[in-house]
Scaffold this motif. Structure first.
Motif, PDB file in Angstrom:
ATOM      1  N   MET A 292       0.849  -1.196   0.000  1.00  8.49           N
ATOM      2  CA  MET A 292       0.000   0.000   0.000  1.00  8.49           C
ATOM      3  C   MET A 292       0.886   1.247   0.000  1.00  8.49           C
ATOM      4  O   MET A 292       1.788   1.365   0.820  1.00  8.49           O
ATOM      5  N   SER A 293       0.647   2.145  -0.905  1.00 10.65           N
ATOM      6  CA  SER A 293       1.535   3.291  -0.976  1.00 10.65           C
ATOM      7  C   SER A 293       0.847   4.595  -0.591  1.00 10.65           C
ATOM      8  O   SER A 293       1.455   5.648  -0.664  1.00 10.65           O
ATOM      9  N   LEU A 294      -0.435   4.521  -0.215  1.00  9.83           N
ATOM     10  CA  LEU A 294      -1.045   5.721   0.363  1.00  9.83           C
ATOM     11  C   LEU A 294      -0.821   5.631   1.866  1.00  9.83           C
ATOM     12  O   LEU A 294      -1.309   4.711   2.524  1.00  9.83           O
ATOM     13  N   VAL A 295      -0.048   6.581   2.392  1.00 11.81           N
ATOM     14  CA  VAL A 295       0.390   6.447   3.786  1.00 11.81           C
ATOM     15  C   VAL A 295      -0.256   7.458   4.724  1.00 11.81           C
ATOM     16  O   VAL A 295      -0.067   7.361   5.947  1.00 11.81           O
ATOM     17  N   PHE A 296      -1.007   8.407   4.173  1.00 10.96           N
ATOM     18  CA  PHE A 296      -1.610   9.414   5.046  1.00 10.96           C
ATOM     19  C   PHE A 296      -2.753  10.101   4.305  1.00 10.96           C
ATOM     20  O   PHE A 296      -2.662  10.337   3.093  1.00 10.96           O
ATOM     21  N   ALA A 297      -3.809  10.427   5.035  1.00  8.95           N
ATOM     22  CA  ALA A 297      -4.941  11.147   4.438  1.00  8.95           C
ATOM     23  C   ALA A 297      -5.501  12.149   5.437  1.00  8.95           C
ATOM     24  O   ALA A 297      -5.606  11.850   6.636  1.00  8.95           O
ATOM     25  N   GLY A 298      -5.833  13.312   4.933  1.00  8.71           N
ATOM     26  CA  GLY A 298      -6.412  14.329   5.800  1.00  8.71           C
ATOM     27  C   GLY A 298      -7.112  15.399   4.992  1.00  8.71           C
ATOM     28  O   GLY A 298      -7.089  15.393   3.757  1.00  8.71           O
ATOM     29  N   ILE A 299      -7.755  16.298   5.721  1.00  9.45           N
ATOM     30  CA  ILE A 299      -8.416  17.447   5.092  1.00  9.45           C
ATOM     31  C   ILE A 299      -8.134  18.692   5.928  1.00  9.45           C
ATOM     32  O   ILE A 299      -7.879  18.592   7.146  1.00  9.45           O
ATOM     33  N   CYS A 300      -8.165  19.833   5.286  1.00  9.32           N
ATOM     34  CA  CYS A 300      -7.989  21.078   6.036  1.00  9.32           C
ATOM     35  C   CYS A 300      -8.580  22.243   5.255  1.00  9.32           C
ATOM     36  O   CYS A 300      -8.807  22.153   4.057  1.00  9.32           O
ATOM     37  N   SER A 301      -8.778  23.332   5.961  1.00  4.70           N
ATOM     38  CA  SER A 301      -9.281  24.562   5.346  1.00  4.70           C
ATOM     39  C   SER A 301      -8.155  25.274   4.595  1.00  4.70           C
ATOM     40  O   SER A 301      -6.979  25.068   4.880  1.00  4.70           O
ATOM     41  N   HIS A 302      -8.559  26.134   3.664  1.00  2.00           N
ATOM     42  CA  HIS A 302      -7.546  26.861   2.886  1.00  2.00           C
ATOM     43  C   HIS A 302      -7.871  28.347   2.707  1.00  2.00           C
ATOM     44  O   HIS A 302      -7.264  29.022   1.878  1.00  2.00           O
ATOM     45  N   ALA A 303      -8.819  28.839   3.437  1.00  2.00           N
ATOM     46  CA  ALA A 303      -9.291  30.212   3.208  1.00  2.00           C
ATOM     47  C   ALA A 303      -8.130  31.212   3.290  1.00  2.00           C
ATOM     48  O   ALA A 303      -7.287  31.113   4.189  1.00  2.00           O
ATOM     49  N   PRO A 304      -8.081  32.151   2.363  1.00  2.00           N
ATOM     50  CA  PRO A 304      -6.937  33.089   2.347  1.00  2.00           C
ATOM     51  C   PRO A 304      -6.821  33.924   3.605  1.00  2.00           C
ATOM     52  O   PRO A 304      -5.716  34.285   4.023  1.00  2.00           O
ATOM     53  N   GLY A 305      -7.948  34.208   4.241  1.00  2.00           N
ATOM     54  CA  GLY A 305      -7.909  35.027   5.443  1.00  2.00           C
ATOM     55  C   GLY A 305      -7.177  34.360   6.596  1.00  2.00           C
ATOM     56  O   GLY A 305      -6.718  35.045   7.523  1.00  2.00           O
ATOM     57  N   ILE A 306      -7.049  33.037   6.549  1.00  2.00           N
ATOM     58  CA  ILE A 306      -6.399  32.313   7.652  1.00  2.00           C
ATOM     59  C   ILE A 306      -4.976  32.837   7.855  1.00  2.00           C
ATOM     60  O   ILE A 306      -4.484  32.904   8.982  1.00  2.00           O
ATOM     61  N   VAL A 307      -4.341  33.220   6.750  1.00  2.00           N
ATOM     62  CA  VAL A 307      -3.012  33.834   6.863  1.00  2.00           C
ATOM     63  C   VAL A 307      -3.110  35.343   6.604  1.00  2.00           C
ATOM     64  O   VAL A 307      -2.591  36.154   7.367  1.00  2.00           O
ATOM     65  N   GLY A 308      -3.823  35.694   5.538  1.00  2.00           N
ATOM     66  CA  GLY A 308      -3.833  37.090   5.100  1.00  2.00           C
ATOM     67  C   GLY A 308      -4.510  38.047   6.068  1.00  2.00           C
ATOM     68  O   GLY A 308      -4.175  39.228   6.107  1.00  2.00           O
ATOM     69  N   ARG A 309      -5.488  37.546   6.823  1.00  2.00           N
ATOM     70  CA  ARG A 309      -6.176  38.407   7.785  1.00  2.00           C
ATOM     71  C   ARG A 309      -5.914  37.948   9.216  1.00  2.00           C
ATOM     72  O   ARG A 309      -6.734  38.176  10.117  1.00  2.00           O
ATOM     73  N   ALA A 310      -4.769  37.325   9.431  1.00  2.00           N
ATOM     74  CA  ALA A 310      -4.437  36.787  10.756  1.00  2.00           C
ATOM     75  C   ALA A 310      -4.505  37.864  11.830  1.00  2.00           C
ATOM     76  O   ALA A 310      -4.994  37.625  12.946  1.00  2.00           O
ATOM     77  N   ALA A 311      -4.033  39.050  11.492  1.00  2.00           N
ATOM     78  CA  ALA A 311      -3.963  40.119  12.494  1.00  2.00           C
ATOM     79  C   ALA A 311      -5.345  40.616  12.900  1.00  2.00           C
ATOM     80  O   ALA A 311      -5.496  41.232  13.964  1.00  2.00           O
ATOM     81  N   MET A 312      -6.353  40.364  12.073  1.00  2.00           N
ATOM     82  CA  MET A 312      -7.708  40.840  12.367  1.00  2.00           C
ATOM     83  C   MET A 312      -8.476  39.839  13.224  1.00  2.00           C
ATOM     84  O   MET A 312      -9.597  40.125  13.663  1.00  2.00           O
ATOM     85  N   ALA A 313      -7.897  38.665  13.448  1.00  2.00           N
ATOM     86  CA  ALA A 313      -8.613  37.607  14.160  1.00  2.00           C
ATOM     87  C   ALA A 313      -8.340  37.652  15.653  1.00  2.00           C
ATOM     88  O   ALA A 313      -7.279  38.106  16.099  1.00  2.00           O
ATOM     89  N   ASP A 314      -9.292  37.148  16.403  1.00  2.00           N
ATOM     90  CA  ASP A 314      -9.135  36.976  17.840  1.00  2.00           C
ATOM     91  C   ASP A 314      -8.099  35.862  18.075  1.00  2.00           C
ATOM     92  O   ASP A 314      -8.263  34.743  17.594  1.00  2.00           O
ATOM     93  N   ALA A 315      -7.052  36.184  18.794  1.00  7.00           N
ATOM     94  CA  ALA A 315      -5.990  35.203  19.030  1.00  7.00           C
ATOM     95  C   ALA A 315      -6.518  33.947  19.702  1.00  7.00           C
ATOM     96  O   ALA A 315      -5.995  32.844  19.492  1.00  7.00           O
ATOM     97  N   ALA A 316      -7.578  34.090  20.493  1.00  8.88           N
ATOM     98  CA  ALA A 316      -8.142  32.925  21.181  1.00  8.88           C
ATOM     99  C   ALA A 316      -8.767  31.930  20.197  1.00  8.88           C
ATOM    100  O   ALA A 316      -8.923  30.749  20.518  1.00  8.88           O
ATOM    101  N   LEU A 317      -9.114  32.398  19.012  1.00  4.36           N
ATOM    102  CA  LEU A 317      -9.605  31.500  17.966  1.00  4.36           C
ATOM    103  C   LEU A 317      -8.482  31.094  17.018  1.00  4.36           C
ATOM    104  O   LEU A 317      -8.415  29.948  16.561  1.00  4.36           O
TER     105      LEU A 317
END
Lengths: 273, 108
Positions: free
Chosen positions: A1-26
């Motif tokens: 078997m050569s598939l060794v890992f599977a996952g999913i994640c969000s990719h929204a640009p604001g996650i990095v681009g609007r980091a400063a506008m977000a509540d640090a607790a989130l």
């Protein structure tokens, strides 16, 4: 078997681009969850990372829109967006043309895909890589599903793509990881940005974690548009990963973060035989 | 067909630095290469994000054009709300507004 890992994640640009506008607790728990996903990915010792993405008119447009496309280059570039806007510097991202070619050849046995020897990654791939391979030292095979320009790829075809990727991975000696990236419910880039249907998201994630094919394919685009916005069309990437992994999922992080415009999600799925 | 041309312009300018540079110098010359209605051409020429949104531009294309024009994120969102308030609901596409014109879901 050569598939060794599977996952999913969000990719929204604001996650990095609007980091400063977000509540640090989130923001910080989300970043920590990305960090844990990165550690799990590395522990699986993959030779390459297949990213199943839903790009946003960076490479593919309605003049010639493929349902599916797979990259076949030794190098990619990104982000195509203004680096200052996205908060990610321009990079060369390694690929593996020979590996891509072998993968595409096998996928094509059952699913018609376009291939691309040029590909500029947009936030849909760059945001996940920013967290998961911040040194850009793991070859990437980009895979795109048309989630943007209707008529969209049918959900059952996204499932078929996942099955084909798995069959292809099983034929190859390389150790492959697969990550699906997308939003669940969201209304990105509109005045509604920040609207999130948490109940809908949790239902989708429950179906995904149980790998319930019938329930995952039961969504219609009409209902998704009504309940989850046009961003909800990106569930196709999660569906492909479920089909490829065949296992059960574990939701490791979910939190609606309106300034990031999405219910921020991190999950893994065991790879079953 | 015309919305296709409007979005093709956005696609081109978003991904091609040469188009971005040319548009800064001569907007009319760049827009002349696309089969646009007078309303579409005028909206793009004056950088009217609100009207371009109402005309049906896909937000994934439009937000980068707004950034190119120098609009911060909150201003981009507000321009679309203002466009709907002035010109009515979005006329085409899948990026319609479902919130109220005075509603700020994410606080901006």
């Amino acid at each position: 078997m050569s598939l060794v890992f599977a996952g999913i994640c969000s990719h929204a640009p604001g996650i990095v681009g609007r980091a400063a506008m977000a509540d640090a607790a989130l923001r910080e728990p989300l970043y920590a969850a990305y960090g844990r996903l990165r550690a799990q990915l590395r522990a699986a010792r993959p030779d390459a990372l297949v990213v199943v993405a839903a790009e946003h008119f960076a490479n593919f447009f309605m003049n010639n829109m493929p349902s599916f496309a797979i990259g076949m280059a030794d190098q990619y570039r990104g982000p195509i967006e203004d680096p200052a806007w996205l908060g990610i510097a321009r990079q060369q991202i390694p690929g593996n043309a020979a590996l891509s070619r072998a993968l595409i050849g096998e996928v094509m046995q059952t699913v018609d895909v376009a291939f691309a020897e040029e590909w500029q990654f947009d936030h849909g791939i760059m945001v996940p890589l920013h967290f998961l391979t911040p040194d850009y030292d793991l070859p990437v095979v980009p895979v795109n599903i048309n989630c943007q320009g209707p008529p969209l790829t049918p959900l059952h075809r996204a499932w078929a793509l996942g099955e084909a990727l798995r069959r292809a991975a099983d034929q190859l000696p390389a150790r492959l990881a697969i990550i699906g990236t997308g939003g669940i419910s969201h209304w990105p880039a509109t005045p509604d940005s920040g609207k999130i249907n948490e109940a809908w998201d949790r239902q989708l994630l429950d179906r995904w974690a149980r790998n319930d094919k019938q329930a995952l394919l039961a969504y219609t685009d009409r209902d998704t548009y009504r309940d989850a916005g046009q961003g909800g069309f990106e569930i196709r990437t999660f569906i492909s990963v479920a089909a490829a992994a065949r296992g059960r999922g574990e939701l490791q992080h979910y939190a609606p973060i309106p300034i990031f415009a999405v219910g921020c999600t991190i999950a893994v799925m065991n790879v079953a035989a | 067909m015309s919305l296709y041309q409007l979005q093709k312009f956005l696609y081109d300018i978003n991904r091609d630095v040469r188009v971005q540079q040319e548009f800064r110098g001569d907007r009319g010359a760049v827009l002349g290469r696309y089969e646009l209605t007078d309303e579409e051409r005028a909206a793009l020429e004056r950088g009217d994000i609100g009207l371009t949104y109402v005309l049906g531009a896909n937000g994934q294309l439009l937000m980068h054009f707004a950034a190119y024009l120098g609009m911060p994120w909150p201003a981009y969102l507000q321009a679309m709300r203002d466009g709907v308030a002035r010109h009515g609901p979005v006329r085409a596409g899948v990026y319609a507004m479902t919130t109220l014109v005075d509603e700020k879901v994410a606080g901006v």
